[in-house]
Scaffold this motif. Structure first.
Motif, PDB file in Angstrom:
ATOM      1  N   ALA A 135     -11.628  15.603 -98.840  1.00  0.00           N
ATOM      2  CA  ALA A 135     -10.180  15.462 -98.627  1.00  0.00           C
ATOM      3  C   ALA A 135      -9.675  16.642 -97.790  1.00  0.00           C
ATOM      4  N   ARG A 136      -8.635  16.363 -96.981  1.00  0.00           N
ATOM      5  CA  ARG A 136      -8.061  17.431 -96.152  1.00  0.00           C
ATOM      6  C   ARG A 136      -6.621  17.645 -96.535  1.00  0.00           C
ATOM      7  N   LEU A 137      -6.175  18.874 -96.501  1.00  0.00           N
ATOM      8  CA  LEU A 137      -4.755  19.123 -96.672  1.00  0.00           C
ATOM      9  C   LEU A 137      -4.349  20.300 -95.810  1.00  0.00           C
ATOM     10  N   GLY A 138      -3.050  20.410 -95.569  1.00  0.00           N
ATOM     11  CA  GLY A 138      -2.543  21.489 -94.716  1.00  0.00           C
ATOM     12  C   GLY A 138      -2.901  22.833 -95.322  1.00  0.00           C
ATOM     13  N   ILE A 139      -3.150  23.818 -94.477  1.00  0.00           N
ATOM     14  CA  ILE A 139      -3.563  25.130 -94.970  1.00  0.00           C
ATOM     15  C   ILE A 139      -2.456  25.767 -95.821  1.00  0.00           C
ATOM     16  N   GLU A 140      -1.191  25.520 -95.429  1.00  0.00           N
ATOM     17  CA  GLU A 140      -0.081  26.111 -96.193  1.00  0.00           C
ATOM     18  C   GLU A 140      -0.086  25.573 -97.629  1.00  0.00           C
ATOM     19  N   GLU A 141      -0.361  24.277 -97.740  1.00  0.00           N
ATOM     20  CA  GLU A 141      -0.399  23.628 -99.049  1.00  0.00           C
ATOM     21  C   GLU A 141      -1.536  24.231 -99.897  1.00  0.00           C
ATOM     22  N   ALA A 142      -2.699  24.429 -99.265  1.00  0.00           N
ATOM     23  CA  ALA A 142      -3.837  25.007 -99.993  1.00  0.00           C
ATOM     24  C   ALA A 142      -3.496  26.422-100.472  1.00  0.00           C
ATOM     25  N   ILE A 143      -2.852  27.201 -99.598  1.00  0.00           N
ATOM     26  CA  ILE A 143      -2.499  28.576 -99.978  1.00  0.00           C
ATOM     27  C   ILE A 143      -1.472  28.555-101.116  1.00  0.00           C
ATOM     28  N   ARG A 144      -0.529  27.617-101.043  1.00  0.00           N
ATOM     29  CA  ARG A 144       0.483  27.510-102.119  1.00  0.00           C
ATOM     30  C   ARG A 144      -0.207  27.203-103.457  1.00  0.00           C
ATOM     31  N   LEU A 145      -1.198  26.291-103.413  1.00  0.00           N
ATOM     32  CA  LEU A 145      -1.938  25.961-104.641  1.00  0.00           C
ATOM     33  C   LEU A 145      -2.617  27.206-105.212  1.00  0.00           C
ATOM     34  N   GLY A 146      -3.225  28.001-104.318  1.00  0.00           N
ATOM     35  CA  GLY A 146      -3.893  29.233-104.756  1.00  0.00           C
ATOM     36  C   GLY A 146      -2.908  30.193-105.407  1.00  0.00           C
ATOM     37  N   GLN A 147      -1.750  30.345-104.733  1.00  0.00           N
ATOM     38  CA  GLN A 147      -0.752  31.301-105.254  1.00  0.00           C
ATOM     39  C   GLN A 147      -0.220  30.850-106.608  1.00  0.00           C
TER      40      GLN A 147
END
Ligand code: NAD
Length: 257
Positions: A137-149
């Motif tokens: 699955a692919r998602l926007g990098i901003e979304e991935a970073i938000r999930l991490g935060q």
């Protein structure tokens, strides 16, 4: 470098590009984006001085994904704020003028496209997305970073819980399918290659200008430090890309007027 000398080199570079009759390539590395505020890896104020290269290898990522993601998120903030500089704009203009067939870049910052580049081959992928190593699955990098935060590092795939990875190519990973092949195909028929801001130490990317030279392309290197291909280059320009390339555009415009 003195203005007069730089003008003379710009005229010679413009002539080589015009004489390539639409079959010139531009090959870029991190040095084309330092004037946009993105540090390069091996230049004088490069990233390697702070972060050892192994950190961006796939092996290190798989053993320490949380640490690599946190560093990547920091790097992403710099990428997200960066804007094209005069070098990116000059390269896009050379393409628009019909002199440059394609831009082949090792960068993941998207600045050639932001400057108006139309045919940009990204050898090392892009910094725009993250990919799930389990389900793809692919998602926007901003979304991935938000999930991490919000949920802790490393971020996990919202669909299957698998490990997410920035979609940029890490050391030890294969290049995106087809892109290297296409770049090498263009290189073999190129009549000229303008290499800008690359130490030419990263393989297989560095094969692109090498392959072009082997097939008879005329080479121009624009880099603040010596590169391993300088000995084959017809023109070696030791100057900031953002200062030199706009002069090349001016000279090419005069030649085509
Ligand atoms: P590199 O850091 O190995 O070499 C950059 C070269 O550019 C250096 O030799 C330096 O002297 C020169 N340079 C720096 N500023 C310059 C300027 N203003 N004008 C002219 N030359 C300048 O970079 P590389 O060869 O691209 O290899 C590093 C790898 O790291 C690449 O694979 C790339 O994908 C990745 N990377 C990308 C970015 C980005 O997307 N902007 C940034 C850092 C690293």
């Amino acid at each position: 470098m003195e203005n007069v000398e730089l003008g003379r080199l710009a005229r010679r570079a413009a002539k080589i590009l015009v004489e390539a009759r639409g079959r010139a390539l531009v090959f870029t590395g991190a040095g084309v984006s330092t004037e946009s505020g993105i540090p390069d890896f091996r230049g004088p104020s490069g990233l390697w001085r702070r972060i050892p290269p192994e950190v961006f290898s796939i092996e290190y990522f798989l053993s320490n994904p949380g640490e690599v993601w946190r560093l990547y998120a920091e790097l992403h903030r710099v990428l997200a704020e960066a804007r094209p500089n005069p070098a990116h704009r000059a390269i896009a203009r050379l393409e628009e003028m019909g002199l440059v067939e394609a831009v082949i870049t090792q960068n993941i910052d998207g600045l050639h496209q932001a400057a108006g580049g139309r045919r940009v081959l990204e050898l090392h992928g892009s910094g725009r997305e993250a990919v799930c190593l389990a389900c793809g699955a692919r998602l926007g990098i901003e979304e991935a970073i938000r999930l991490g935060q919000e949920m802790g590092w490393p971020p996990r795939c919202p669909r299957c819980g698998g490990l997410l990875k920035p979609d940029a190519v890490f050391f030890g990973e294969p290049l995106p399918r087809g892109v290297l092949e296409e770049a090498l195909r263009l290189a073999r028929r190129a009549r000229a290659v303008l290499v800008v801001g690359s130490s030419l130490q990263v393989y297989p990317a560095a094969l692109v200008p090498e392959e072009a030279a082997r097939h008879g392309a005329r080479l121009i290197t624009v880099n603040l430090e010596p590169t391993p291909l300088d000995w084959r280059a017809e023109l070696v320009v030791r100057e900031r890309a953002g200062r030199f390339l706009p002069l090349v555009v001016e000279e090419a415009e005069k030649l085509l007027a």
